[in-house]
Scaffold this motif. Structure first.
Motif, PDB file in Angstrom:
ATOM      1  N   GLU A  35       0.841  -1.215   0.000  1.00  0.00           N
ATOM      2  CA  GLU A  35       0.000   0.000   0.000  1.00  0.00           C
ATOM      3  C   GLU A  35       0.868   1.253   0.000  1.00  0.00           C
ATOM      4  OE1 GLU A  35      -2.836  -0.481   3.475  1.00  0.00           O
ATOM      5  OE2 GLU A  35      -4.109   0.500   2.002  1.00  0.00           O
TER       6      GLU A  35
ATOM      7  N   HIS B 222     -10.267   5.898   5.437  1.00  0.00           N
ATOM      8  CA  HIS B 222      -9.711   6.210   4.113  1.00  0.00           C
ATOM      9  C   HIS B 222     -10.757   5.916   3.027  1.00  0.00           C
ATOM     10  CE1 HIS B 222      -5.361   5.354   5.727  1.00  0.00           C
ATOM     11  NE2 HIS B 222      -5.793   6.536   6.085  1.00  0.00           N
TER      12      HIS B 222
ATOM     13  N   ASN C 103      -2.836   9.908   3.460  1.00  0.00           N
ATOM     14  CA  ASN C 103      -3.027   8.466   3.281  1.00  0.00           C
ATOM     15  C   ASN C 103      -1.665   7.779   3.158  1.00  0.00           C
ATOM     16  OD1 ASN C 103      -5.855   6.801   1.842  1.00  0.00           O
ATOM     17  ND2 ASN C 103      -4.021   5.795   2.601  1.00  0.00           N
TER      18      ASN C 103
ATOM     19  N   GLU D 119      -8.579   1.136  -0.583  1.00  0.00           N
ATOM     20  CA  GLU D 119      -8.955   1.244   0.824  1.00  0.00           C
ATOM     21  C   GLU D 119     -10.179   0.403   1.186  1.00  0.00           C
ATOM     22  OE1 GLU D 119      -6.777   2.681   2.868  1.00  0.00           O
ATOM     23  OE2 GLU D 119      -5.529   3.034   1.097  1.00  0.00           O
TER      24      GLU D 119
ATOM     25  N   GLU E   9      -8.323   2.231   7.833  1.00  0.00           N
ATOM     26  CA  GLU E   9      -8.593   1.885   6.428  1.00  0.00           C
ATOM     27  C   GLU E   9     -10.038   2.256   6.055  1.00  0.00           C
ATOM     28  OE1 GLU E   9      -6.123   0.786   4.595  1.00  0.00           O
ATOM     29  OE2 GLU E   9      -4.694   0.161   6.138  1.00  0.00           O
TER      30      GLU E   9
ATOM     31  N   GLU F 265      -0.085   4.890   5.651  1.00  0.00           N
ATOM     32  CA  GLU F 265       0.386   3.555   5.247  1.00  0.00           C
ATOM     33  C   GLU F 265       1.814   3.307   5.723  1.00  0.00           C
ATOM     34  OE1 GLU F 265      -2.001   2.051   4.589  1.00  0.00           O
ATOM     35  OE2 GLU F 265      -3.343   3.107   3.242  1.00  0.00           O
TER      36      GLU F 265
END
Ligand code: FE2
Ligand code: FE2
Length: 365
Positions: free
Chosen positions: A64, A262, A112, A229, A259, A116
């Motif tokens: 990711e 997101h 984001n 996501e 997640e 990750e």
């Protein structure tokens, strides 16, 4: 499998899973964590299954991170003041096309990416604190970068330039009668993305024009953000059902919740992708508000749907959350998405072994 073959597998596995190895972009964050692992964490112990689940999740998070890093280099906020998402210098035309979906896209892409990096670094640090093997995929950073203005020229784990994106997640969360956990297949919201191979980032500066071609690439990214996501949303819920220690469950619920946040953000933004047809490729983004509730863009709360058994009333939930084969399902989804086009047989062998070990874990054993 014969003894010699098993032995070869063990050898190659050791060479790719390096205990306490560097974490690439997450090294700094991991360093902070590892400097003083708390006694409570270090003494908790992990079952073999818990470690296998965490290792697969670490691999998924590193993958990711590689995806989001590429998006951030071109359309995010690069080298923020805190230095938490280093690399790249931005592509103004692509950034502007992505910003058509929301003026704050660059900030969201940066955050984001940062999230990750933190997920992968935390899980590896937790494994290490328990004396368990960690995950390092650096040997597989072999795929080419975009050569468009703004991208770093470094090896990548993932390919964002030949994507085939399944957009049934869109209709799945809007259906009040069908749930993939009950064996049902939902239609694609953007059928064109589910056929052929499409770039989600400009491959070269030639992709920066004409405007509708570049916007089609930005729209593709917008749906890909949500696709990534929603996968994480389901993966954590699926694997949480297999862990044993309550602290490992806490990790999965806590990261899994991020997640979900997101996904919720990205599906709202993808709904702003302007309907158009790419003049270069014919890829069409339909008007999602022309065809009823199954594609209506503002229905971003999970529509109540059948869950577990149709004898129960419909309920608003994330889905799917089936636990059997959840990790291998993720590997297949990544592969079918085109993310691994160009990856080596050794990479597929490793990621498959990690997934199978996670899927073999059982709660309470
Ligand atoms: Fe993550
Ligand atoms: Fe994620």
């Amino acid at each position: 499998m014969g003894t010699a073959e098993q032995s070869a597998h063990r050898t190659s596995r050791r060479s790719f899973l390096v205990k306490g190895a560097a974490l690439g972009a997450g090294t700094l964050a991991a360093g902070r964590l590892l400097a003083a692992p708390s006694a409570a964490i270090a003494s908790g112990g992990l079952t073999k299954g818990d470690a296998a689940i965490l290792r697969f999740l670490a691999a998924a998070e590193i993958i990711e991170t590689d995806i989001w890093q590429q998006y951030n280099e071109l359309a995010g906020i690069q080298d923020a003041a805190d230095g938490e998402v280093p690399g790249g210098s931005g592509n103004p035309a692509y950034t502007a096309a992505v910003a058509v979906l929301d003026e704050d896209m660059a900030q969201y892409i940066h955050d984001n990416t940062d999230d990750e990096i933190s997920h992968g670094a935390f899980i590896n640090a937790y494994l290490q604190a328990h004396g368990a093997q960690t995950v390092n995929l650096d040997a597989f950073r072999t795929l080419p970068s975009s050569t468009a203005t703004g991208a770093q020229q470094i090896g990548r784990l993932t390919n964002l330039m030949q994507l085939t994106i399944n957009t049934s997640f869109w209709t799945r969360y809007r259906s009040d009668s069908q749930n993939p956990d009950l064996g049902e297949v939902l239609p694609n919201a953007v059928p064109g993305l589910a056929a052929g191979e499409h770039p989600a980032i400009p491959r070269t500066d030639a992709d920066l024009a004409p405007p509708d071609h570049l916007q089609a690439i930005a729209n593709t990214a917008g749906f890909h953000f949500a696709w990534i996501e929603q996968g994480g949303t389901s993966l954590y819920a699926g694997l949480a059902q297999r862990v044993t220690h309550s602290e490992v469950l806490r990790i999965l619920l806590s990261i899994g919740g991020s997640e979900i946040m997101h996904f919720q953000t990205w599906q709202d933004k993808a709904g702003n992708a302007p309907p158009l047809t790419d003049p270069n490729t014919g890829l069409t983004f339909p008007d999602l508000n022309a065809d009823g509730e199954l594609t209506q863009t503002n229905l971003i709360m999970p529509e109540p749907t059948p869950f577990l058994d149709r004898k129960f009333p419909i309920v608003s939930i994330i889905r799917p959350t089936q636990t059997d084969g959840a990790a291998m399902g993720t590997v297949r989804a990544f592969t079918n998405d085109g993310l691994f086009i160009g990856q080596s047989a050794e990479f597929f062998a490793l990621i498959t072994r990690l997934a199978q070990a996670a899927d073999a874990a059982r709660h309470g054993t």
